[in-house]
Design a protein around this motif. Structure first.
Motif, PDB file in Angstrom:
ATOM      1  N   PHE A   1      14.351  48.257  16.178  1.00 36.87           N
ATOM      2  CA  PHE A   1      15.080  48.726  17.353  1.00 36.87           C
ATOM      3  C   PHE A   1      16.564  48.775  17.055  1.00 36.87           C
ATOM      4  N   GLU A   2      17.219  49.701  17.735  1.00 37.13           N
ATOM      5  CA  GLU A   2      18.665  49.769  17.608  1.00 37.13           C
ATOM      6  C   GLU A   2      19.307  48.821  18.595  1.00 37.13           C
ATOM      7  N   THR A   3      20.400  48.244  18.190  1.00 38.79           N
ATOM      8  CA  THR A   3      21.174  47.438  19.117  1.00 38.79           C
ATOM      9  C   THR A   3      22.628  47.740  18.809  1.00 38.79           C
ATOM     10  N   GLU A   4      23.527  47.182  19.587  1.00 35.30           N
ATOM     11  CA  GLU A   4      24.926  47.498  19.376  1.00 35.30           C
ATOM     12  C   GLU A   4      25.606  46.339  18.680  1.00 35.30           C
ATOM     13  N   CYS A   5      26.298  46.637  17.612  1.00 33.25           N
ATOM     14  CA  CYS A   5      27.112  45.588  17.011  1.00 33.25           C
ATOM     15  C   CYS A   5      28.457  45.586  17.704  1.00 33.25           C
ATOM     16  N   ARG A   6      28.720  44.518  18.439  1.00 32.19           N
ATOM     17  CA  ARG A   6      29.993  44.448  19.151  1.00 32.19           C
ATOM     18  C   ARG A   6      31.027  43.656  18.360  1.00 32.19           C
ATOM     19  N   GLY A   7      30.640  43.270  17.135  1.00 38.05           N
ATOM     20  CA  GLY A   7      31.571  42.491  16.321  1.00 38.05           C
ATOM     21  C   GLY A   7      31.754  41.106  16.911  1.00 38.05           C
ATOM     22  N   GLY A   8      32.743  40.394  16.436  1.00 32.74           N
ATOM     23  CA  GLY A   8      33.050  39.079  16.990  1.00 32.74           C
ATOM     24  C   GLY A   8      31.969  38.062  16.721  1.00 32.74           C
ATOM     25  N   PRO A   9      32.006  36.952  17.466  1.00 31.43           N
ATOM     26  CA  PRO A   9      31.082  35.837  17.188  1.00 31.43           C
ATOM     27  C   PRO A   9      29.610  36.218  17.336  1.00 31.43           C
ATOM     28  N   ASP A  10      29.301  37.163  18.242  1.00 38.16           N
ATOM     29  CA  ASP A  10      27.899  37.570  18.397  1.00 38.16           C
ATOM     30  C   ASP A  10      27.336  38.043  17.072  1.00 38.16           C
ATOM     31  N   CYS A  11      28.142  38.749  16.344  1.00 33.52           N
ATOM     32  CA  CYS A  11      27.668  39.343  15.110  1.00 33.52           C
ATOM     33  C   CYS A  11      27.801  38.402  13.920  1.00 33.52           C
ATOM     34  N   ARG A  12      28.638  37.406  14.026  1.00 33.87           N
ATOM     35  CA  ARG A  12      28.787  36.474  12.913  1.00 33.87           C
ATOM     36  C   ARG A  12      27.832  35.289  13.033  1.00 33.87           C
ATOM     37  N   LEU A  13      27.552  34.895  14.307  1.00 31.59           N
ATOM     38  CA  LEU A  13      26.941  33.584  14.518  1.00 31.59           C
ATOM     39  C   LEU A  13      25.640  33.576  15.310  1.00 31.59           C
ATOM     40  N   SER A  14      25.366  34.636  16.078  1.00 33.54           N
ATOM     41  CA  SER A  14      24.213  34.582  16.978  1.00 33.54           C
ATOM     42  C   SER A  14      22.905  34.754  16.227  1.00 33.54           C
ATOM     43  N   GLN A  15      22.104  33.709  16.266  1.00 34.12           N
ATOM     44  CA  GLN A  15      20.878  33.718  15.479  1.00 34.12           C
ATOM     45  C   GLN A  15      19.656  34.044  16.331  1.00 34.12           C
ATOM     46  N   VAL A  16      18.736  34.766  15.721  1.00 34.71           N
ATOM     47  CA  VAL A  16      17.394  34.929  16.269  1.00 34.71           C
ATOM     48  C   VAL A  16      16.485  34.096  15.368  1.00 34.71           C
ATOM     49  N   ILE A  17      15.800  33.127  15.960  1.00 35.09           N
ATOM     50  CA  ILE A  17      15.012  32.210  15.124  1.00 35.09           C
ATOM     51  C   ILE A  17      13.579  32.136  15.636  1.00 35.09           C
ATOM     52  N   GLU A  18      12.633  32.231  14.741  1.00 35.81           N
ATOM     53  CA  GLU A  18      11.225  32.143  15.111  1.00 35.81           C
ATOM     54  C   GLU A  18      10.532  31.103  14.234  1.00 35.81           C
ATOM     55  N   GLY A  19       9.739  30.247  14.873  1.00 38.79           N
ATOM     56  CA  GLY A  19       9.008  29.257  14.106  1.00 38.79           C
ATOM     57  C   GLY A  19       8.568  28.116  14.994  1.00 38.79           C
ATOM     58  N   PRO A  20       7.637  27.293  14.581  1.00 35.64           N
ATOM     59  CA  PRO A  20       6.921  27.423  13.306  1.00 35.64           C
ATOM     60  C   PRO A  20       5.891  28.554  13.328  1.00 35.64           C
ATOM     61  N   ILE A  21       5.853  29.297  12.252  1.00 34.10           N
ATOM     62  CA  ILE A  21       4.845  30.334  12.049  1.00 34.10           C
ATOM     63  C   ILE A  21       3.867  29.786  11.013  1.00 34.10           C
ATOM     64  N   HIS A  22       2.645  29.524  11.464  1.00 32.60           N
ATOM     65  CA  HIS A  22       1.678  28.949  10.518  1.00 32.60           C
ATOM     66  C   HIS A  22       1.237  30.012   9.519  1.00 32.60           C
ATOM     67  N   PHE A  23       1.192  29.646   8.253  1.00 33.54           N
ATOM     68  CA  PHE A  23       0.741  30.626   7.270  1.00 33.54           C
ATOM     69  C   PHE A  23      -0.242  29.998   6.283  1.00 33.54           C
ATOM     70  N   TYR A  24      -1.089  30.839   5.729  1.00 33.93           N
ATOM     71  CA  TYR A  24      -2.035  30.454   4.689  1.00 33.93           C
ATOM     72  C   TYR A  24      -1.880  31.421   3.534  1.00 33.93           C
ATOM     73  N   SER A  25      -1.838  30.865   2.317  1.00 37.18           N
ATOM     74  CA  SER A  25      -1.729  31.725   1.156  1.00 37.18           C
ATOM     75  C   SER A  25      -2.614  31.169   0.048  1.00 37.18           C
ATOM     76  N   LEU A  26      -2.743  31.925  -1.026  1.00 40.40           N
ATOM     77  CA  LEU A  26      -3.510  31.449  -2.181  1.00 40.40           C
ATOM     78  C   LEU A  26      -2.567  31.377  -3.373  1.00 40.40           C
TER      79      LEU A  26
END
Ligand SMILES: [Zn+2]
Ligand SMILES: [Zn+2]
Length: 220
Positions: A79-104
């Motif tokens: 999706f497109e969003t607007e980069c307004r610069g400033g702290p939003d763009c330097r510091l604002s995090q999107v964080i997801e977890g815990p995401i359970h995973f299985y691998s070999l």
């Protein structure tokens, strides 16, 4: 947030490594016969109602567990969003977890499994939150190693979103050591990958761990 659009097909092919697998029914049956031979030699009685189909089930489960090689078309949308610069763009995090995973693990073809935490700092593109889970599974459902999964998640997010930063933290149990080991306490392997602002800003990394509920930097 506004427009939804498809990112460049070729770019994403490259980023997501989309390779459809071609395994014929005839090949599958051959593999089942190999597995029957191996299981029998190692001690499993295949002449019981419960085990008769085990070679077939094993091969199918192995195939399904490695479906990440085939890619995930649902990841093609950002999706497109607007980069307004400033702290939003330097510091604002999107964080997801815990995401359970299985691998070999690619060394023993035995499972390793655990949790992934993924964060990014958006610039002009964002991705649906559920896509972060898909991204983790895409790279986990292969023969791999923990370090590579983390790297691929970070690299792909960078390529898809051109964000200001990406953070990936993985913690996992590796059955190839635990199943055969004698230690009472099973160790957890932890790996981190930092890109962009996370790489240069220690406070962002600390904030990432706190937001993940890992206040001591994953050393839980
Ligand atoms: Zn291993
Ligand atoms: Zn920006």
């Amino acid at each position: 947030m506004a427009l939804e659009y498809d990112i460049d097909e070729e770019q994403i092919q490259h980023a997501l490594h989309l390779y459809p697998r071609h395994v014929s029914e005839e090949q599958m049956q051959t593999f089942e016969r190999y597995m029957a031979e191996i299981f029998t030699a190692f001690g499993l009685d295949l002449n019981t109602p419960a085990t008769r189909e085990t070679p077939r089930r094993y091969i199918r489960a192995l195939f399904d567990s490695t479906e990440g090689y085939e890619g995930d078309p649902k990841l093609l949308t950002v999706f497109e969003t607007e980069c307004r610069g400033g702290p939003d763009c330097r510091l604002s995090q999107v964080i997801e977890g815990p995401i359970h995973f299985y691998s070999l693990c690619e060394h023993h073809a035995l499972p390793f499994h655990g949790h992934a935490y993924v964060g990014y700092i958006a610039h002009e593109h964002i991705i649906g939150i559920s896509k972060l889970t898909r991204l983790v599974r895409l790279f986990a459902r292969r023969f791999s190693v923990q370090e590579r999964i983390g790297q691929q998640i970070a690299d792909t997010l960078e390529e898809m979103l051109s964000p200001h930063g990406v953070a990936v933290y993985l913690e996992a149990h590796h059955l190839c050591t635990e199943m055969r080991g004698v230690r009472a306490v099973s160790p957890i392997t932890r790996t981190t990958f930092w890109r962009g602002n996370y790489d240069t800003d220690a406070s962002l990394r600390a904030e990432f761990f706190v937001a993940c509920g890992l206040p001591r930097g994953g050393q839980t």
